[in-house]
Design an enzyme around this catalytic site. Structure first.
Site, PDB file in Angstrom:
ATOM      1  N   SER A   1       0.800  -1.224   0.000  1.00 11.42           N
ATOM      2  CA  SER A   1       0.000   0.000   0.000  1.00 11.42           C
ATOM      3  C   SER A   1       0.833   1.274   0.000  1.00 11.42           C
ATOM      4  O   SER A   1       0.290   2.356  -0.099  1.00 11.42           O
ATOM      5  CB  SER A   1      -0.943   0.006   1.200  1.00 11.42           C
ATOM      6  OG  SER A   1      -0.186  -0.084   2.375  1.00 11.42           O
TER       7      SER A   1
ATOM      8  N   HIS B   1       1.456   3.961   6.852  1.00 10.37           N
ATOM      9  CA  HIS B   1       0.840   4.869   5.887  1.00 10.37           C
ATOM     10  C   HIS B   1       1.310   6.290   6.131  1.00 10.37           C
ATOM     11  O   HIS B   1       1.902   6.594   7.155  1.00 10.37           O
ATOM     12  CB  HIS B   1      -0.695   4.791   5.961  1.00 10.37           C
ATOM     13  CG  HIS B   1      -1.245   3.561   5.286  1.00 10.37           C
ATOM     14  ND1 HIS B   1      -2.525   3.114   5.509  1.00 10.37           N
ATOM     15  CD2 HIS B   1      -0.710   2.692   4.401  1.00 10.37           C
ATOM     16  CE1 HIS B   1      -2.738   2.022   4.778  1.00 10.37           C
ATOM     17  NE2 HIS B   1      -1.654   1.748   4.104  1.00 10.37           N
TER      18      HIS B   1
ATOM     19  N   ASP C   1      -7.714   6.135   5.223  1.00 10.48           N
ATOM     20  CA  ASP C   1      -7.763   4.943   6.081  1.00 10.48           C
ATOM     21  C   ASP C   1      -8.954   4.875   7.014  1.00 10.48           C
ATOM     22  O   ASP C   1      -8.950   4.068   7.940  1.00 10.48           O
ATOM     23  CB  ASP C   1      -6.496   4.890   6.946  1.00 10.48           C
ATOM     24  CG  ASP C   1      -5.260   4.583   6.128  1.00 10.48           C
ATOM     25  OD1 ASP C   1      -4.165   4.734   6.673  1.00 10.48           O
ATOM     26  OD2 ASP C   1      -5.411   4.205   4.946  1.00 10.48           O
TER      27      ASP C   1
END
Lengths: 189, 243
Positions: A55, A95, A133
């Protein structure tokens, strides 16, 4: 196969066997202490993590090793790559911070000088994901500082595959440990 | 300088008997102060024909050969009437090592059970304790233990309690294009009475032999030859006079 070595061990007595076992166990102990010491110095419970998903491509690929710190005296900024853990989920996620909101505590009209005292709400998103997210937060609207494991400071490509292999094939882990143990028990400095 | 008694002065001029070349025990001279030394010489000669386990090591590894020689030395000198091995250095090393491992284990377990922020003070204490113990171990084994492989004590009764103490260090010597690797022994010997207050004898010896003198091409240690050499060196240092 190890007849000679077993004969030697039996001949040399208890103290020698204790010394050899100590050799093996102290390798494990020093590894553990180095890990814990590193965690204390960087102020994070997991100073080195492995990327499991894609990701964050093209920045990080699956199998990369990441080095984290968790500075108490700096605020997290948009663009920082963070590793966070949602309570209830076991796997930490890597992330990038998309939005930050600061809430300086309003203490009788004065604002605290230290940024640490200020609360921060964060929103993250993976570089390679289409959406942010929110779905991963399991009901939370924002991430707080206490959910963050650390900020990425550096990385090593490909090295993390060793850890992934050992997690996916536990026999590999036991074989490695067993081999190390055998070596430490038989060898003498 | 230890006081020289009449007996010591008289016996110091005698030739001490050494083991015969074929390994049989020497003749026993009339009983006097030398009798204790003579008995030791008899003990230091290897027992012929004794059934023993073969010691086989990798004769390309100097470390393996050195360890095999050290073990043979310890077995030889720890026999019932010879020296009793003092395990202090080993015990200190074991104690420090196992203590540090236990502290590491306890710290790891605590850090796993308790959340990170809460556990920080205790984990700091554990890590610092581990580092201190590891440094202590290293310093001890480098400065105090050094090359010592055997420390032995022996008490005999000869009109008074005589305590003998021997410390043996061994080093492997590296090989050169002309010579094979060797085994260097250094011994320090002290004989005292009255609980260590009266010094009766002191001796030092250093000897080196190439490993080829004891190991054959298969890597089997010739224990008789090794023990004969060790017995010879130890006997010579024990025969030393008071200084």
């Amino acid at each position: 196969m190890f007849a000679d070595e077993l004969k030697t061990l039996r001949r040399l007595g208890v103290r020698h066997v204790l010394l050899q076992v100590l050799n093996f166990v102290s390798v494990l102990a020093s590894g553990l202490m180095i890990w814990k010491g590193l965690g204390l110095v960087t102020n994070t419970e997991s100073p080195i993590v492995v990327v499991l998903s894609g990701s964050m491509e093209p920045a990080f690929y699956r199998g990369d090793l990441l080095f984290l710190t968790n500075p108490t005296d700096a605020r997290y900024q948009t663009g920082d790559i963070t590793v966070y853990k949602i309570p209830g989920a076991d796997i930490p996620i890597v992330h990038r911070v998309l939005e930050t909101h600061d809430f300086p505590p309003n203490n009788k009209g004065a604002v605290a000088a230290s940024p640490l005292v200020q609360k921060q709400y964060l929103l993250t998103k993976g570089d390679n994901n289409a959406i942010d997210d929110i779905e991963l937060y399991q009901g939370l609207e924002w991430l707080e500082r206490k959910h963050i494991v650390g900020k990425v400071r550096g990385f090593l490509p490909y090295v993390g595959y060793v850890t992934i292999a050992m997690n996916d094939f536990p026999q590999l882990k036991y074989a490695l440990l067993g081999g190390l143990g055998l070596l430490a028990l038989i060898q003498r400095e | 300088m230890a006081p020289r008694t009449r007996k010591a002065a008289a016996s110091s001029s005698q030739d001490y008997p050494h083991p015969q070349s074929d390994g049989s025990p020497p003749e026993v001279p009339p009983k006097d102060q030398t009798s204790a030394v003579v008995d030791v010489d008899a003990l230091l000669a290897p027992v012929p024909g004794e059934e023993r386990e073969e010691v086989k090591v990798n004769n390309a590894s100097v470390t393996d050969m050195k360890h095999a020689c050290d073990d043979a030395l310890k077995r030889f000198l720890s026999r019932p009437d010879l020296f009793k091995q003092i395990h202090t250095h080993t015990d200190v090393r074991l104690a420090l090592g196992w203590l540090s491992v236990l502290i590491a284990g306890a710290t790891g377990l605590y850090g796993w059970k308790v959340p990170f922020e809460q556990s920080k003070p205790a984990v700091w204490a554990g890590v610092i304790a581990y580092v201190v113990l590891t440094i202590a171990q290293t310093l001890y084994s480098y400065f105090i233990e050094g090359d010592i492989v055997f420390v032995g004590k022996r008490k005999t009764f000869d009109k008074r309690i005589v305590t003998e103490r021997i410390t043996i260090t061994s080093r492997p010597t590296p090989s050169t294009p002309q010579t094979p690797p060797g085994y260097a022994l250094a011994l320090t010997y002290v004989r005292s009475a009255a609980g260590g207050k009266t010094l009766l004898g002191k001796g030092r010896a250093q000897e080196e032999r190439p490993f080829t003198a004891f190991f054959d091409e298969r890597g089997v240690l010739d224990q008789d030859a090794f023990e004969r050499w060790v017995g010879d060196v130890v006997g010579r240092v024990m025969d030393g006079k008071a200084q």
